[in-house]
Design a protein around this motif. Structure first.
Motif, PDB file in Angstrom:
ATOM      1  N   LEU A 156       0.804  -1.215   0.000  1.00  0.00           N
ATOM      2  CA  LEU A 156       0.000   0.000   0.000  1.00  0.00           C
ATOM      3  C   LEU A 156       0.840   1.270   0.000  1.00  0.00           C
ATOM      4  N   ASP A 200       1.532   3.243  -5.624  1.00  0.00           N
ATOM      5  CA  ASP A 200       0.344   3.467  -6.458  1.00  0.00           C
ATOM      6  C   ASP A 200       0.821   3.398  -7.903  1.00  0.00           C
ATOM      7  N   ASN A 243      -6.766  -3.149  -8.353  1.00  0.00           N
ATOM      8  CA  ASN A 243      -7.234  -1.810  -8.691  1.00  0.00           C
ATOM      9  C   ASN A 243      -8.345  -1.351  -7.749  1.00  0.00           C
ATOM     10  N   GLU A 244      -8.090  -0.225  -7.080  1.00  0.00           N
ATOM     11  CA  GLU A 244      -9.049   0.338  -6.124  1.00  0.00           C
ATOM     12  C   GLU A 244     -10.334   0.790  -6.808  1.00  0.00           C
ATOM     13  N   THR A 290     -12.156  -2.377  -8.277  1.00  0.00           N
ATOM     14  CA  THR A 290     -12.249  -3.491  -7.319  1.00  0.00           C
ATOM     15  C   THR A 290     -11.938  -4.821  -7.997  1.00  0.00           C
ATOM     16  N   ALA A 347      -0.419  -2.405  -5.938  1.00  0.00           N
ATOM     17  CA  ALA A 347      -1.663  -1.695  -5.665  1.00  0.00           C
ATOM     18  C   ALA A 347      -1.775  -0.492  -6.595  1.00  0.00           C
ATOM     19  N   SER A 348      -3.003  -0.160  -6.965  1.00  0.00           N
ATOM     20  CA  SER A 348      -3.217   1.029  -7.784  1.00  0.00           C
ATOM     21  C   SER A 348      -4.567   1.644  -7.458  1.00  0.00           C
ATOM     22  N   THR A 349      -4.631   2.954  -7.594  1.00  0.00           N
ATOM     23  CA  THR A 349      -5.917   3.639  -7.439  1.00  0.00           C
ATOM     24  C   THR A 349      -6.585   3.925  -8.770  1.00  0.00           C
ATOM     25  N   GLN A 376      -4.859   6.454  -1.928  1.00  0.00           N
ATOM     26  CA  GLN A 376      -5.961   6.307  -0.976  1.00  0.00           C
ATOM     27  C   GLN A 376      -6.667   4.966  -1.211  1.00  0.00           C
ATOM     28  N   TYR A 377      -6.511   4.047  -0.284  1.00  0.00           N
ATOM     29  CA  TYR A 377      -6.999   2.686  -0.471  1.00  0.00           C
ATOM     30  C   TYR A 377      -8.043   2.307   0.575  1.00  0.00           C
ATOM     31  N   ASP A 378      -9.070   1.619   0.113  1.00  0.00           N
ATOM     32  CA  ASP A 378     -10.075   1.015   0.978  1.00  0.00           C
ATOM     33  C   ASP A 378     -10.355  -0.414   0.516  1.00  0.00           C
ATOM     34  N   VAL A 414      -8.657  -2.248  -1.932  1.00  0.00           N
ATOM     35  CA  VAL A 414      -7.481  -3.087  -2.203  1.00  0.00           C
ATOM     36  C   VAL A 414      -7.078  -3.902  -0.978  1.00  0.00           C
TER      37      VAL A 414
END
Length: 256
Positions: free
Chosen positions: A9, A12, A196-197, A200, A219-221, A231-233, A235
């Motif tokens: 995390l 990005d 991908n955030e 999903t 991880a990527s947004t 900013q992740y939720d 992932v």
């Protein structure tokens, strides 16, 4: 292979700038947001097609930016998967992993890889309604995905399987055999796969298959606005769920 979720995390790997016509933030704004979020790595990525000519300007603009200490900046261009052969819509003469070039080709599944070219979601649904079986469609997608990885060095898969709900299919229909072949190809070809955030995806079972195969995930947004960089939720939820699945089948671990 052991991967720390906290470390995952801190990157990005899919961030758009105003070089993409659907993004609102500049390269500098994205870099400042990455610094503010405490990221260690960021991949600045913008949309291209075969007719794109601005990639050298993009690379030069990134090189001219001030990079904060502790942040590593990578570059990429996002190009769509075209068809069942695994062709990708990149500009002619694109330089990758060499002086004056980008670091990666970020392949997106924006349309369905058909036998005669890219199929729009509507066209794909029409073919499914007309008799194309779900299994045959899923085989087309997986086979094209594998071929794209095999013919595209220095690749990253963007929001993979995001096309499925758009055509009325689901990742859950892929099954272990298809996911295993796809994940093995990612590991064998050195293809990076982003979780991908925004979209999903890929989901828990696909990420577990990647971990089992020893493929690299990031991880990527898919940020189009600097305010969402890093900013992740969703992932962390996907990766934790994949870890539980991996543990249950004696697969490699992702530490919390």
């Amino acid at each position: 292979m052991t991967l720390t979720l906290d470390d995952l995390l801190l990157g990005d790997f899919h961030v758009h700038s105003t070089f993409s016509d659907d993004a609102v933030s500049t390269l500098a704004e994205n870099i400042r947001s990455a610094e503010a979020a405490g990221l260690r790595e960021i991949r600045l990525t913008d949309h291209v097609r075969s007719s794109t000519t601005w990639v050298p300007d993009f690379v030069a603009a990134v090189a001219a930016e001030r990079i904060p200490a502790g942040l590593t900046v990578f570059t990429g261009v996002e190009a769509k998967l075209l068809d069942a052969t695994g062709a990708v819509d990149t500009p002619a003469g694109l330089v990758v992993c060499a002086e004056g070039g980008v670091d990666a080709i970020v392949i997106g599944d924006h349309q369905f890889p058909g036998t005669d070219g890219p199929w729009s979601p509507r066209s794909t649904r029409e073919r499914l309604d007309a008799g194309l079986s779900d299994d045959d469609a899923l085989d087309l997608l997986i086979d094209a995905s594998i071929r794209a990885m095999e013919r595209t060095p220095h690749a990253q898969l963007a929001h993979w399987f995001s096309i499925l709900p758009k055509v009325g299919l689901s990742e859950r229909q892929l099954g272990a055999a298809r996911l295993g072949a796809w994940a093995d190809a990612a590991a064998r070809t050195g293809t990076v796969v982003e979780v991908n955030e925004k979209w999903t995806c890929p989901g828990q079972e696909a990420v577990a298959a990647l971990l089992a195969a020893g493929a690299r995930i990031v991880a990527s947004t898919d940020s189009h606005d600097a305010r969402s960089v890093g900013q992740y939720d969703r992932v962390p939820q996907i990766v934790r769920a994949a870890t539980i699945d991996a543990d249950a089948t004696d697969r490699p671990e992702v530490n919390r």
